[in-house]
Design a protein around this motif. Sequence first.
Motif, mmCIF file in Angstrom:
data_model
loop_
_atom_site.group_PDB
_atom_site.id
_atom_site.type_symbol
_atom_site.label_atom_id
_atom_site.label_comp_id
_atom_site.label_asym_id
_atom_site.label_seq_id
_atom_site.Cartn_x
_atom_site.Cartn_y
_atom_site.Cartn_z
ATOM 1 N N LYS A 158 0.503 -1.092 0.316
ATOM 2 C CA LYS A 158 0.135 0.241 -0.040
ATOM 3 C C LYS A 158 0.546 0.855 -0.412
ATOM 4 N N GLN A 159 1.449 0.995 0.828
ATOM 5 C CA GLN A 159 3.077 2.557 1.143
ATOM 6 C C GLN A 159 3.605 3.132 -0.654
ATOM 7 N N LYS A 160 3.702 1.667 -1.225
ATOM 8 C CA LYS A 160 4.456 1.976 -2.459
ATOM 9 C C LYS A 160 3.779 1.956 -3.663
ATOM 10 N N LEU A 161 2.243 1.581 -3.561
ATOM 11 C CA LEU A 161 1.657 2.238 -4.408
ATOM 12 C C LEU A 161 0.557 3.876 -4.254
ATOM 13 N N LYS A 162 1.063 3.662 -2.967
ATOM 14 C CA LYS A 162 1.189 5.267 -2.784
ATOM 15 C C LYS A 162 2.300 5.852 -2.981
ATOM 16 N N LEU A 163 3.014 5.971 -3.181
ATOM 17 C CA LEU A 163 4.393 6.411 -3.405
ATOM 18 C C LEU A 163 4.294 6.362 -4.560
ATOM 19 N N LEU A 164 3.620 5.772 -5.517
ATOM 20 C CA LEU A 164 3.752 5.826 -6.687
ATOM 21 C C LEU A 164 2.985 6.515 -7.676
ATOM 22 N N GLU A 165 1.528 6.807 -6.738
ATOM 23 C CA GLU A 165 1.063 7.857 -7.296
ATOM 24 C C GLU A 165 1.491 9.315 -7.633
ATOM 25 N N ARG A 166 2.748 9.541 -6.974
ATOM 26 C CA ARG A 166 2.532 11.169 -7.454
ATOM 27 C C ARG A 166 3.320 10.672 -8.801
ATOM 28 N N LYS A 167 3.822 10.016 -9.818
ATOM 29 C CA LYS A 167 3.722 9.993 -10.956
ATOM 30 C C LYS A 167 3.040 10.141 -11.548
ATOM 31 N N PHE A 168 1.830 10.286 -11.640
ATOM 32 C CA PHE A 168 0.278 10.242 -12.321
ATOM 33 C C PHE A 168 0.059 11.402 -12.428
ATOM 34 N N LEU A 169 0.657 13.090 -11.475
ATOM 35 C CA LEU A 169 0.888 14.108 -11.485
ATOM 36 C C LEU A 169 1.719 14.994 -12.648
ATOM 37 N N GLU A 170 2.648 13.979 -13.318
ATOM 38 C CA GLU A 170 2.874 13.875 -14.545
ATOM 39 C C GLU A 170 2.756 13.439 -15.805
ATOM 40 N N LYS A 171 3.032 14.344 -16.729
ATOM 41 C CA LYS A 171 2.291 14.582 -17.662
ATOM 42 C C LYS A 171 3.007 12.787 -18.720
ATOM 43 N N ASP A 172 2.696 11.634 -19.737
ATOM 44 C CA ASP A 172 3.330 11.044 -20.792
ATOM 45 C C ASP A 172 4.412 11.513 -21.268
ATOM 46 N N VAL A 173 5.754 11.384 -21.217
ATOM 47 C CA VAL A 173 6.685 11.568 -22.579
ATOM 48 C C VAL A 173 6.669 11.058 -23.825
ATOM 49 N N TYR A 174 6.639 12.100 -24.622
ATOM 50 C CA TYR A 174 6.862 11.031 -26.127
ATOM 51 C C TYR A 174 7.489 11.734 -26.933
ATOM 52 N N HIS A 175 8.632 10.922 -27.533
ATOM 53 C CA HIS A 175 9.242 11.693 -28.532
ATOM 54 C C HIS A 175 9.227 11.091 -30.262
#
Length: 275
Positions: free
Chosen positions: A111-128
């Motif tokens: 639960k703690q790991k998944l909660k920490l990973l939720e921060r990544k969803f605050l950033e947009k996906d990056v493409y090239h």
Amino acid sequence: MGENITVSEAISKGKIKLVYLPLFLILVFIGVGVYLKTIELIEDWMMAVFAIGGFLLAWLAWSYFVVEWKIWAFENVRNVHELKRKAIQNNLIWKDDSWFNKTEIINYEHKQKLKLLERKFLEKDVYHDDITVPKETLIHYSKATIAFGIVFGILFLSVGIYVLMENSKNYCYLFFLGLGLYFFYNSIPKLINNQPQIIINAKGIQFYKSSLMEWEFIDNEYVDMRRSGKHVNYYLVFNYRNKHQEYHIDELAITPEKLEQLMRVYRVRFEKSNF
């Protein structure tokens, strides 16, 4: 977080434990039940017990491995928004509001790991950008799909005519003639129409007989996979000037993966030239 795993790689690995393994367990249980029934060690009603047991064990396997996969995938994939969307499309995980998420076997550390990973969803996906993609792509109807329709049209019309000639009182011929005409009705206009159904470039997206939709006013573009039983349909989906747009792409000469790649590349080119 290494973020060195692609979305496709993560989905492929997830399918092994979250789709194929549960399916294997169900088939094994049913197979064992059939075998025991064949050698007369169990009664007929016990087959249902084996089927239910296989389903429950399969669900238990999914419940155990899904959390492990989520943590690994979200840690190692950069574009987590795309990953989550495709994981739901491929039946690896459920939508956030689904009751089935409550069946996940998860401990405090997970639960703690998944909660920490939720921060990544605050950033947009990056493409090239991809230099192999041309300045503009024209997408036509699939020749294979058109040929398929014409062949089946000829087949059903032939069967209908044969039945009619053999016995005009056998009204089954109407069914076959109707099917044949239906296939022709759907295929011939596509065969005659040699115009691109979608034009996509760094300016935007343009559908057949429609005006250009500029990237500036497009957002949340992706290819949606929709299931209806065993049948799967694909749609190009996006918002244009805050209005929902979708276009059925199954009959076009392009794969869903390729179309999504093109949208990412042309979006990047638009942003590079305008910002």
